[in-house]
Design a protein around this motif. Structure first.
Motif: not given
Length: 310
Positions: A198-209
């Motif tokens: 992190g931080p914001d691991e899911d948010l950052r991964s969503a940005h990539v996906l």
């Protein structure tokens, strides 16, 4: 000016194995890197870089001492460092727009080295393996060509990619090194894993996906991590993907299904769940169009200091 090894211009189209055999010290360095067990890097002083992100800082940074990234299968992790200023950039490339990405990280390191009258630019390339689709080899060639086309001399110092980072087990190929870290103070590079991403691991991964381009996530001048603002359309068929079993997700959402780390599917499920919860990030995550800002606290951990959330 060209990409150099020992002052000689290399051929970017040459297979990785041929390149290192021509320069035995490169082969030795790759062998040494492969032989080291991955160190567990705890969050204190760490800036973790996800796919299609980069971060750059200098040894003067009082908050970040380690840059790192992992979970690279066909991807490559690139470290660019100026030996005079110590300015160091780490990025996690997947081949989406390699030429633009290399230009971006070159500019970022040079901007923090402008006042330094000595030193040289050194690049370290790690990642990939002998994958069936030859995506790793393609990315290796793209990176070599992109650095070779830069206006500045760039010296290739570490080259542990594709066939040089490959192991075979029961006729299945895997990377040896999945992740690396660089000590910003010393320039040391070593295999690494990161319990906290992190931080914001899911948010950052969503940005990539959802199709992100390479993003600079760190402002070294103020020692702040900036996440967003990010915007995307509702992810297509997100409910369908969340209903699929692990094997379907692995086969359809990975570039190298047989070589992924064990947590790949749970990571993708978590990201898809986040995308389902936030189909319109402009409403739920970034209503004021401002980034989430983090600084390291006295314990060396990221703490949010500014948010666009009300």
């Amino acid at each position: 000016m060209p990409l150099l090894v020992n002052g000689e211009r290399i051929d970017p189209a040459r297979p990785a194995g041929d390149t290192v055999r021509a320069y035995p010290h490169l082969e030795e360095k790759a062998k040494l890197l492969r032989s080291q067990p991955a160190r567990v890097v705890e969050p204190r002083g760490l800036l973790y870089v996800q796919q299609r992100e980069f971060a750059v800082t200098t040894p003067k940074d009082g908050s970040v001492s380690i840059l790192g990234s992992d979970d690279a299968t066909t991807c490559h992790i690139v470290v660019l460092r100026h030996t005079g200023s110590g300015a160091t950039c780490l990025t996690h490339c997947d081949g989406s727009d390699t030429d633009a990405e290399v230009s971006l990280i070159m500019s970022s390191v040079k901007s923090l080295s402008a006042a330094t009258g000595y030193g040289r630019l050194e690049v370290h390339l790690v990642g990939g393996f002998n994958d069936d689709r030859q995506l790793s080899q393609k990315l290796t060639n793209q990176l070599l060509r992109a650095f070779d086309l830069q206006p500045d001399d760039v010296h290739l110092v570490t080259f542990c990619v594709t066939e040089l980072n490959d192991r075979e087990e029961e006729d299945i190929h895997f990377p040896i090194v999945y992740g690396i870290a660089v000590n910003v103070k010393t320039g040391e590079i070593f295999p690494a894993t990161f319990p906290v991403k992190g931080p914001d691991e899911d948010l950052r991964s969503a940005h990539v996906l959802t199709g992100a381009t390479l993003t600079n996530i760190y402002d070294a001048e103020v020692e702040q991590l900036h996440i967003g603002p990010y915007f995307w359309r509702p992810f297509p068929h997100v409910d369908f993907w969340l209903e699929q079993d692990d094997e379907q997700i692995l086969q359809n959402l990975s570039t190298s299904p047989l070589a992924e780390p064990p947590h790949f599917v749970s990571h993708i499920r978590s990201t898809l769940t986040f995308l389902k919860a936030h189909p319109f990030p402009s409403r739920s995550l970034f209503p004021d169009r401002k980034p989430r800002i983090y600084k390291k606290n006295s314990d060396g951990l990221w703490e949010q200091v500014c948010s666009d959330r009300t």
